[in-house]
Motif scaffolding. Structure first.
Motif, PDB file in Angstrom:
ATOM      1  N   MET A   1       0.849  -1.192   0.000  1.00 38.92           N
ATOM      2  CA  MET A   1       0.000   0.000   0.000  1.00 38.92           C
ATOM      3  C   MET A   1       0.881   1.237   0.000  1.00 38.92           C
ATOM      4  O   MET A   1       1.968   1.242   0.538  1.00 38.92           O
ATOM      5  N   LEU A   2       0.393   2.311  -0.575  1.00 36.44           N
ATOM      6  CA  LEU A   2       1.135   3.551  -0.687  1.00 36.44           C
ATOM      7  C   LEU A   2       0.594   4.568   0.296  1.00 36.44           C
ATOM      8  O   LEU A   2      -0.502   4.439   0.824  1.00 36.44           O
ATOM      9  N   ASP A   3       1.392   5.604   0.547  1.00 38.82           N
ATOM     10  CA  ASP A   3       0.977   6.643   1.485  1.00 38.82           C
ATOM     11  C   ASP A   3      -0.302   7.312   1.009  1.00 38.82           C
ATOM     12  O   ASP A   3      -0.448   7.663  -0.149  1.00 38.82           O
ATOM     13  N   LEU A   4      -1.211   7.521   1.937  1.00 41.49           N
ATOM     14  CA  LEU A   4      -2.471   8.195   1.630  1.00 41.49           C
ATOM     15  C   LEU A   4      -2.361   9.649   2.027  1.00 41.49           C
ATOM     16  O   LEU A   4      -2.317   9.990   3.190  1.00 41.49           O
ATOM     17  N   ILE A   5      -2.264  10.533   1.041  1.00 37.77           N
ATOM     18  CA  ILE A   5      -2.261  11.964   1.313  1.00 37.77           C
ATOM     19  C   ILE A   5      -3.244  12.602   0.355  1.00 37.77           C
ATOM     20  O   ILE A   5      -2.994  12.708  -0.834  1.00 37.77           O
ATOM     21  N   THR A   6      -4.357  12.995   0.844  1.00 36.98           N
ATOM     22  CA  THR A   6      -5.332  13.681   0.018  1.00 36.98           C
ATOM     23  C   THR A   6      -5.311  15.145   0.357  1.00 36.98           C
ATOM     24  O   THR A   6      -5.455  15.511   1.508  1.00 36.98           O
ATOM     25  N   ARG A   7      -5.081  15.956  -0.627  1.00 42.03           N
ATOM     26  CA  ARG A   7      -4.965  17.373  -0.354  1.00 42.03           C
ATOM     27  C   ARG A   7      -5.842  18.133  -1.309  1.00 42.03           C
ATOM     28  O   ARG A   7      -5.413  18.673  -2.309  1.00 42.03           O
ATOM     29  N   PRO A   8      -7.154  18.134  -1.053  1.00 41.36           N
ATOM     30  CA  PRO A   8      -8.060  18.711  -2.011  1.00 41.36           C
ATOM     31  C   PRO A   8      -7.833  20.199  -2.187  1.00 41.36           C
ATOM     32  O   PRO A   8      -7.705  20.914  -1.223  1.00 41.36           O
ATOM     33  N   LEU A   9      -7.738  20.591  -3.420  1.00 42.25           N
ATOM     34  CA  LEU A   9      -7.702  21.976  -3.835  1.00 42.25           C
ATOM     35  C   LEU A   9      -6.637  22.759  -3.119  1.00 42.25           C
ATOM     36  O   LEU A   9      -6.258  23.820  -3.557  1.00 42.25           O
ATOM     37  N   ARG A  10      -6.190  22.175  -2.061  1.00 42.55           N
ATOM     38  CA  ARG A  10      -5.577  22.895  -0.999  1.00 42.55           C
ATOM     39  C   ARG A  10      -6.668  23.855  -0.573  1.00 42.55           C
ATOM     40  O   ARG A  10      -6.492  24.707   0.233  1.00 42.55           O
ATOM     41  N   HIS A  11      -7.852  23.659  -1.241  1.00 44.10           N
ATOM     42  CA  HIS A  11      -9.083  24.330  -0.836  1.00 44.10           C
ATOM     43  C   HIS A  11     -10.237  23.325  -0.929  1.00 44.10           C
ATOM     44  O   HIS A  11     -10.907  23.082   0.028  1.00 44.10           O
ATOM     45  N   ALA A  12     -10.494  22.674  -2.096  1.00 42.12           N
ATOM     46  CA  ALA A  12     -11.574  21.677  -2.201  1.00 42.12           C
ATOM     47  C   ALA A  12     -11.393  20.867  -3.464  1.00 42.12           C
ATOM     48  O   ALA A  12     -10.882  21.359  -4.446  1.00 42.12           O
ATOM     49  N   VAL A  13     -11.809  19.600  -3.442  1.00 48.44           N
ATOM     50  CA  VAL A  13     -11.653  18.754  -4.612  1.00 48.44           C
ATOM     51  C   VAL A  13     -12.689  19.118  -5.664  1.00 48.44           C
ATOM     52  O   VAL A  13     -13.865  19.253  -5.371  1.00 48.44           O
ATOM     53  N   ILE A  14     -12.232  19.268  -6.870  1.00 46.12           N
ATOM     54  CA  ILE A  14     -13.143  19.468  -7.995  1.00 46.12           C
ATOM     55  C   ILE A  14     -12.781  18.425  -9.033  1.00 46.12           C
ATOM     56  O   ILE A  14     -11.672  18.421  -9.554  1.00 46.12           O
ATOM     57  N   GLY A  15     -13.684  17.526  -9.298  1.00 46.04           N
ATOM     58  CA  GLY A  15     -13.411  16.485 -10.265  1.00 46.04           C
ATOM     59  C   GLY A  15     -13.818  16.898 -11.655  1.00 46.04           C
ATOM     60  O   GLY A  15     -14.498  17.892 -11.855  1.00 46.04           O
ATOM     61  N   GLY A  16     -13.367  16.132 -12.640  1.00 41.94           N
ATOM     62  CA  GLY A  16     -13.807  16.394 -13.998  1.00 41.94           C
ATOM     63  C   GLY A  16     -12.691  16.884 -14.885  1.00 41.94           C
ATOM     64  O   GLY A  16     -11.524  16.834 -14.553  1.00 41.94           O
ATOM     65  N   THR A  17     -13.080  17.361 -16.039  1.00 38.39           N
ATOM     66  CA  THR A  17     -12.133  17.775 -17.060  1.00 38.39           C
ATOM     67  C   THR A  17     -12.429  19.196 -17.484  1.00 38.39           C
ATOM     68  O   THR A  17     -13.569  19.563 -17.734  1.00 38.39           O
ATOM     69  N   LEU A  18     -11.385  19.993 -17.580  1.00 45.82           N
ATOM     70  CA  LEU A  18     -11.501  21.348 -18.079  1.00 45.82           C
ATOM     71  C   LEU A  18     -10.602  21.487 -19.294  1.00 45.82           C
ATOM     72  O   LEU A  18      -9.511  20.929 -19.342  1.00 45.82           O
ATOM     73  N   GLY A 233      -4.030  26.711   2.042  1.00 45.85           N
ATOM     74  CA  GLY A 233      -4.935  27.310   1.066  1.00 45.85           C
ATOM     75  C   GLY A 233      -6.137  27.974   1.711  1.00 45.85           C
ATOM     76  O   GLY A 233      -6.836  28.764   1.068  1.00 45.85           O
ATOM     77  N   ALA A 234      -6.360  27.696   2.999  1.00 51.17           N
ATOM     78  CA  ALA A 234      -7.427  28.370   3.736  1.00 51.17           C
ATOM     79  C   ALA A 234      -7.232  29.881   3.737  1.00 51.17           C
ATOM     80  O   ALA A 234      -8.190  30.637   3.951  1.00 51.17           O
ATOM     81  N   LEU A 235      -6.011  30.327   3.493  1.00 52.29           N
ATOM     82  CA  LEU A 235      -5.756  31.772   3.460  1.00 52.29           C
ATOM     83  C   LEU A 235      -6.577  32.468   2.381  1.00 52.29           C
ATOM     84  O   LEU A 235      -6.827  33.672   2.467  1.00 52.29           O
ATOM     85  N   MET A 236      -6.999  31.714   1.370  1.00 47.67           N
ATOM     86  CA  MET A 236      -7.881  32.279   0.360  1.00 47.67           C
ATOM     87  C   MET A 236      -9.177  32.761   0.999  1.00 47.67           C
ATOM     88  O   MET A 236      -9.703  33.840   0.684  1.00 47.67           O
ATOM     89  N   TYR A 237      -9.688  31.980   1.938  1.00 48.31           N
ATOM     90  CA  TYR A 237     -10.932  32.327   2.616  1.00 48.31           C
ATOM     91  C   TYR A 237     -10.696  33.367   3.716  1.00 48.31           C
ATOM     92  O   TYR A 237     -11.557  34.204   3.984  1.00 48.31           O
TER      93      TYR A 237
END
Length: 350
Positions: A1-18, A233-237
């Motif tokens: 197993m590999l290290d689990l580090i989830t760091r959404p957005l450093r603000h929030a996860v947005i999935g999909g394709t742009l 990334g909370a500094l954005m807020y």
């Protein structure tokens, strides 16, 4: 197993394709670039500027963890050119022979990269990947809802003892790191005894934790949760509501993260990928990204271009004595199973 580090957005996860493109016409492989990055972890203006200058259309898919990205690639996903692994995952991917040697360190503008950020053990000279961004994981809280300013994890849990809600990330390494740091241990320890200390420390405090979640920003903003473990990334807020919100690095110390920009060995657009890396080496481009992300940059010249409110903010760019207390995760290999066991006990305890 590999290290689990989830760091959404450093603000929030947005999935999909742009897709970022300017102009019309049929896309050709030579005119494309596909990025696979953490959710919302790049300033869209960087991509539109790159397209405007080069004519290369940029596609962006997002992920929420190193493991999600690696699993998708190992399951056979193709078409991606650049990924943004954390340093420990950079080393893991190098061991799996997934990364292309780019010789980005031979580009003249690579001199802008502070050598201190060449952290990957597999790539000490930057021959494969380029340091992209870094930040810390601390405490995001609502100043108008707490009984006193929060400076330590003791302060954090005292708010819960006073009947208010606090939250921590749903992240094995990050949460266990709080227990380890608070007890003077390394976040990369392989000692079962050290992990038992951290596990027991967290179990003692688990009744005080209202939630393990990444989706805490609106709850802190509203005051439903008065404080939460979160990314810089909370500094954005904070910037949007400085009267009520703030982000601090606990006095005990904290974890820091760093992501690198890497080209995949299977990349269909390697030349375009190298061109993008060189584009991002420009101080004005790296600073554009850093300002929007409110995190840290490994680009020394970009650092000079940051507004004082970010460059001189000790939460975003901590002084040397605070930085000395920051720890970054290593790839633990088989020893990660010890963390799995400790985390399972913490998460499943009533």
């Amino acid at each position: 197993m590999l290290d689990l580090i989830t760091r959404p957005l450093r603000h929030a996860v947005i999935g999909g394709t742009l897709i970022f493109s300017i102009g019309a016409g049929t896309a050709q492989a030579a005119e494309e670039l596909r990025l696979y990055n953490w959710g919302d972890y790049i300033n869209p203006e960087v991509l539109t500027r790159f397209t405007a200058e080069t004519g290369i259309k940029v596609g962006l898919d997002t992920y929420g963890s190193n493991e999600e990205m690696l699993a998708k690639l190992q399951a056979g996903a193709t078409g991606y050119d650049i990924v943004f692994p954390s340093v420990h995952m950079h080393d893991t991917m190098a061991a799996l022979n997934l990364l292309e040697k780019t010789d980005i360190n031979q580009s003249p503008a690579f001199k802008n990269i502070d050598p201190a950020y060449l952290r990957a053990k597999s790539d000490p000279k930057g021959e494969y990947c380029m340091p992209y961004a870094w930040g810390t994981v601390g405490i995001f809280y609502n100043k108008s809802k707490v009984s006193k300013p929060i400076e330590t994890w003791t302060d954090f849990f005292n708010e819960a003892r006073a009947g208010k809600k606090v939250a921590m990330l749903d992240d094995m390494r990050e949460v266990l790191a709080v227990g380890l740091i608070s007890n003077g241990k390394s976040v990369n320890t392989t000692s079962a005894d050290d992990l038992k200390v951290a596990q027991d420390w967290l179990l003692e405090r688990k009744p005080l934790i209202s939630a393990f979640s990444y989706e805490v920003v609106p709850m802190v903003q509203s005051g439903d949760v008065v404080a939460a473990q979160y990314f810089v990334g909370a500094l954005m807020y904070v910037k949007q509501d400085p009267a009520n919100l703030t982000y601090v690095i606990p006095k005990e110390g904290a974890t820091m993260y760093q992501e690198d920009m890497c080209v995949l060995k299977t990349a269909p657009n390697k030349a375009n990928a190298k061109r993008f890396m060189e584009f991002f080496l420009r101080p004005e481009i790296a600073s554009l990204n850093t300002i929007q992300q409110t995190n840290g940059t490994p680009n020394g010249e970009a650092l000079k271009l940051l507004p004082a409110e970010l460059k001189d903010n000790p939460a975003a760019n901590p002084p040397a004595e605070v930085k000395a207390k920051l720890q970054i995760f290593n790839d633990l290999g088989k020893d990660l199973k010890k963390y799995d066991r400790a985390w399972t006990r913490v998460r499943t305890a009533n």
